[in-house]
Design an enzyme around this catalytic site. Structure first.
Site, PDB file in Angstrom:
ATOM      1  N   LYS A   1       1.066  -0.814   0.197  1.00 38.24           N
ATOM      2  CA  LYS A   1      -0.048  -0.308  -0.022  1.00 38.24           C
ATOM      3  C   LYS A   1       0.272   1.020  -0.083  1.00 38.24           C
ATOM      4  CE  LYS A   1      -0.986   0.081   5.160  1.00 38.24           C
ATOM      5  NZ  LYS A   1       0.221   1.170   5.330  1.00 38.24           N
TER       6      LYS A   1
ATOM      7  N   ARG B   1      -4.423   3.276  12.531  1.00 35.75           N
ATOM      8  CA  ARG B   1      -4.044   2.316  13.135  1.00 35.75           C
ATOM      9  C   ARG B   1      -4.909   0.950  13.555  1.00 35.75           C
ATOM     10  NH1 ARG B   1       1.047  -0.012  11.394  1.00 35.75           N
ATOM     11  NH2 ARG B   1       1.864   1.789  10.976  1.00 35.75           N
TER      12      ARG B   1
ATOM     13  N   ARG C   1      12.584 -11.525   1.519  1.00 32.68           N
ATOM     14  CA  ARG C   1      13.879  -9.953   1.240  1.00 32.68           C
ATOM     15  C   ARG C   1      14.870 -10.855   1.745  1.00 32.68           C
ATOM     16  NH1 ARG C   1       9.336  -5.324   3.251  1.00 32.68           N
ATOM     17  NH2 ARG C   1       9.437  -6.043   5.532  1.00 32.68           N
TER      18      ARG C   1
ATOM     19  N   ARG D   1      16.924 -10.033   5.524  1.00 31.03           N
ATOM     20  CA  ARG D   1      16.647  -8.661   5.834  1.00 31.03           C
ATOM     21  C   ARG D   1      16.125  -8.579   7.653  1.00 31.03           C
ATOM     22  NH1 ARG D   1      13.455  -4.608   2.263  1.00 31.03           N
ATOM     23  NH2 ARG D   1      12.623  -4.267   4.100  1.00 31.03           N
TER      24      ARG D   1
ATOM     25  N   ARG E   1       3.721  -9.513  12.995  1.00 36.63           N
ATOM     26  CA  ARG E   1       3.579  -7.839  12.526  1.00 36.63           C
ATOM     27  C   ARG E   1       2.246  -7.927  11.861  1.00 36.63           C
ATOM     28  NH1 ARG E   1       7.167  -5.543   7.966  1.00 36.63           N
ATOM     29  NH2 ARG E   1       5.418  -4.337   7.917  1.00 36.63           N
TER      30      ARG E   1
END
Ligand SMILES: [Zn+2]
Length: 219
Positions: free
Chosen positions: A13, A86, A125, A158, A169
């Site tokens: 997003k 949030r 990643r 990462r 998360r």
């Protein structure tokens, strides 16, 4: 136009918000950037934010909302909010601030992505330990597995992409942010976009939605 972009980590997003802000001449208000510029200034609010960030604590909803109010709403320009609200509490505070200014949201675009897909995107990643170039196991693999195309050094996962951190998360998102889709659905503001497609395809769909909204507002 005043928009909110919602979606789980990994849905892209932020990329879409930057792209659409550019195309429709809106301010891209990402919470990360807002905090950084608040902290960089010498305002009282900035100092408060800094004290939380320095302690590694979450900035409380009320303070976050005040900062967004000051940095975004006070400028009275059109915007895309990315990363705020949030929580339900933040959404309520946003409504209050908009009301005070006789503003309202034109729409909330929800970038939908299944958790498994988000995990695949986020845990894949990689970064080069030498030159820092970013890769992705599936979406942007190096020519030779585990080796940087540019400098030949080793690729490592990462630090924000370990399975544990990603799952944490996503769990936080599911618990605190996901309920916002119902909140905005009830207000008749929610529009969903399938974020599992390529960024270019997601961009085209998003662009169409915004154009339609802009058209509707003029009628
Ligand atoms: Zn490299």
């Amino acid at each position: 136009m005043k928009l909110v972009f919602l979606g789980p980590p990994g849905a892209g997003k932020g990329t879409q918000a930057a792209e659409m802000a550019d195309q429709f001449s809106l301010v891209h208000a990402s919470t990360g950037d807002i905090f950084r510029s608040a902290v960089a200034g010498d305002s009282e609010l900035g100092a408060k934010v800094r004290s939380y960030l320095d302690d590694g604590k979450l900035v409380p909803d009320e303070l976050t909302s005040r900062v967004v109010g000051q940095m975004v709403l006070d400028r009275e320009s059109d915007f895309i909010l990315d990363g705020f609200p949030r929580t339900i509490r933040q959404a309520e505070l946003l409504d209050e601030m908009l009301n005070e200014k006789n503003m309202n949201l034109d729409g909330v675009i929800y970038f939908q992505l299944e958790p498994e897909e988000a995990i695949e995107r986020l845990t894949g990643r990689l970064v080069c330990s030498g030159c820092g170039k970013n890769y992705h196991k599936v979406f942007m693999p190096p020519v030779v597995e585990g080796v940087c195309d540019v400098c030949g050094d080793e690729l490592i996962v990462r630090s924000d992409s370990s399975r544990e951190i990603v799952e944490q998360r996503l769990e936080e998102y599911r618990e605190k942010t996901k309920p916002l889709s119902d909140y905005y659905k009830k207000k008749g503001l929610l529009m969903s976009v399938d974020a599992s497609e390529s960024p270019a395809d997601v961009g085209r769909v998003t662009q169409k939605l915004i154009k339609k909204m802009a058209g509707g507002a003029e009628e």
